[in-house]
Write an enzyme that holds these catalytic residues in place. Structure first.
Site, mmCIF file in Angstrom:
data_model
loop_
_atom_site.group_PDB
_atom_site.id
_atom_site.type_symbol
_atom_site.label_atom_id
_atom_site.label_comp_id
_atom_site.label_asym_id
_atom_site.label_seq_id
_atom_site.Cartn_x
_atom_site.Cartn_y
_atom_site.Cartn_z
ATOM 1 N N GLY A 10 -0.833 46.601 26.751
ATOM 2 C CA GLY A 10 -0.314 46.098 28.020
ATOM 3 C C GLY A 10 -1.271 46.393 29.158
ATOM 4 O O GLY A 10 -2.318 47.019 28.955
ATOM 5 N N ASP A 101 2.921 39.032 24.622
ATOM 6 C CA ASP A 101 3.954 40.081 24.573
ATOM 7 C C ASP A 101 5.343 39.468 24.753
ATOM 8 O O ASP A 101 6.302 39.826 24.062
ATOM 9 C CB ASP A 101 3.689 41.176 25.624
ATOM 10 N N THR A 125 4.158 46.817 33.752
ATOM 11 C CA THR A 125 3.286 46.617 34.909
ATOM 12 C C THR A 125 3.844 45.470 35.747
ATOM 13 O O THR A 125 4.000 45.579 36.963
ATOM 14 C CB THR A 125 1.849 46.265 34.454
#
Ligand SMILES: Nc1ncnc2c1ncn2[C@@H]1O[C@H](COP(=O)(O)OP(=O)(O)O)[C@@H](O)[C@H]1O
Ligand SMILES: CC(C)(COP(=O)(O)O)[C@@H](O)C(=O)NCCC(=O)O
Length: 244
Positions: A10, A101, A125
Site C-alpha cells: 500500500g 487492492d 492512506t
C-alpha cells in the site's frame, strides 16, 4: 505444498502474509521497501512464490520487483485487475485504472458473500469505498484522503491551523483548533459512511472495513461493520487460483 508469500504493498506500508501448505504461518507489516527486503533476505531460500498486490507507481513497483528477483529465485506473480472475473464485474470502463487492492478486496467479498449488497471500506492512506451488488456487479465507489492525509493537508496549506492529532472519538463542535480539526475530520468520514449505509437506492446488506484505521472508525462510528484485514490476501489467493 508451496510456501507462498502474499504481499499487499500500500501507499503507507507493506503487509505480508505467509502461507505454508495453505496455512497462515506469519503476518507482518513493514514501513518501507528496505525493511521488507532485509526481512526477505533472511528467509529467501524458503520461498516458492511471491504474490504481489501493489498500488505504487509503475517505476517504484518495477524497482521493487527487480530487487526481489535479485535476492530470491522464486516466482513473482503480480495481480492485475480483470474486467470480469469469478463472477465480479468491474464498474470502471477502463479497468486498468482501478486500484488492484480494491479489486482484490471485492473479489474476496464476492466469494464470501455472494447474493448480498456489500459496502467495502478501506481505511488506509486513502479511504476507498466500493459497492458490489447481489449479482457481483461493482456499482462504483469513492476515493477520499485518509485520516493522516486529511490532517496533513491542513498543516501544509494553512498558516494558522495548528493542532495535534488525538485518537479520541469526539465529534462534537470543536472549541479549540485541535478539537475543530480532529472532530471535524472524524465527522466528515463517519457522515460519508453513514449516508451511504442509509442510501435506500443501494440497499446495503453488509459493511466491511479494512485498513490501518478500521478499528478506530468502527469504535468511533458504532457502524455495524465487520473488520476483515485479510481481504486483499484472500483476493490474491482467489486471483491466482484462476489467473496466470
Ligand atoms: N502503526 C501504524 N503505522 C502507520 N499507519 C497507521 C498505523 N496505525 C494506524 N495507521 C493509520 O493507517 C493508515 C495506513 O493504513 P494502511 O492500511 O497500512 O495503508 P496502506 O494500505 O495505504 O499502506 C495511516 O494513514 C494511519 O492513518
Ligand atoms: C485509491 C488507492 C490509492 C488506495 O490505496 P491505499 O490507500 O490502500 O494505499 C489505490 O487503490 C489506487 O491507487 N487506486 C487507483 C485509482 C482508482 O482506484 O481509481
Amino acid at each position: 505444498m508451496a510456501n507462498i508469500w502474499q504481499l499487499d504493498a500500500g501507499n503507507s506500508r507493506i503487509k505480508l502474509r505467509v502461507l505454508e501448505t495453505g496455512q497462515v504461518t506469519c503476518l507482518d507489516t513493514f514501513n518501507s521497501e528496505d525493511a521488507f527486503i532485509s526481512y526477505l533476505l533472511e528467509k529467501a531460500e524458503n520461498i516458492d512464490e511471491i504474490q504481489l498486490a501493489c498500488v505504487w507507481s509503475e517505476e517504484r513497483k518495477k524497482k521493487f520487483i527487480e530487487i526481489i528477483n535479485k535476492e530470491c529465485c522464486c516466482k513473482v506473480r503480480v495481480a492485475k485487475v480483470k474486467k470480469e472475473f469469478a463472477g465480479l464485474k468491474v464498474a470502471y470502463r477502463d479497468e486498468t485504472k482501478l486500484g488492484v487492492d480494491r479489486w482484490l478486496a471485492m473479489l474476496a467479498s464476492h466469494a464470501w458473500y455472494p447474493g448480498e449488497v456489500r459496502l467495502l471500506v478501506s481505511l488506509g492512506t486513502a479511504i476507498t469505498v466500493d459497492v458490489v451488488d447481489k449479482k457481483g456487479e461493482h456499482l462504483g465507489g469513492y476515493i477520499i484522503p485518509g485520516f493522516r492525509l486529511l490532517h496533513e493537508s491542513l498543516t501544509e496549506n494553512t498558516g494558522q491551523v495548528r493542532f495535534t492529532s488525538n485518537g479520541l472519538n469526539d465529534m462534537t463542535l470543536g472549541q479549540s483548533t485541535t478539537q475543530a480539526v480532529n472532530n471535524g475530520i472524524r465527522r466528515l468520514v463517519v457522515s460519508m459512511l453513514k449516508s451511504l449505509i442509509a442510501d435506500q437506492s443501494l440497499q446495503i446488506d453488509r459493511v466491511i472495513f479494512a485498513g490501518g484505521d478500521a478499528e478506530y472508525v468502527k469504535a468511533l462510528s458504532l457502524i455495524d461493520a465487520e473488520i476483515k484485514q485479510d481481504l486483499i490476501f484472500e483476493g490474491l489467493t482467489l486471483a491466482f487460483s484462476k489467473q496466470d
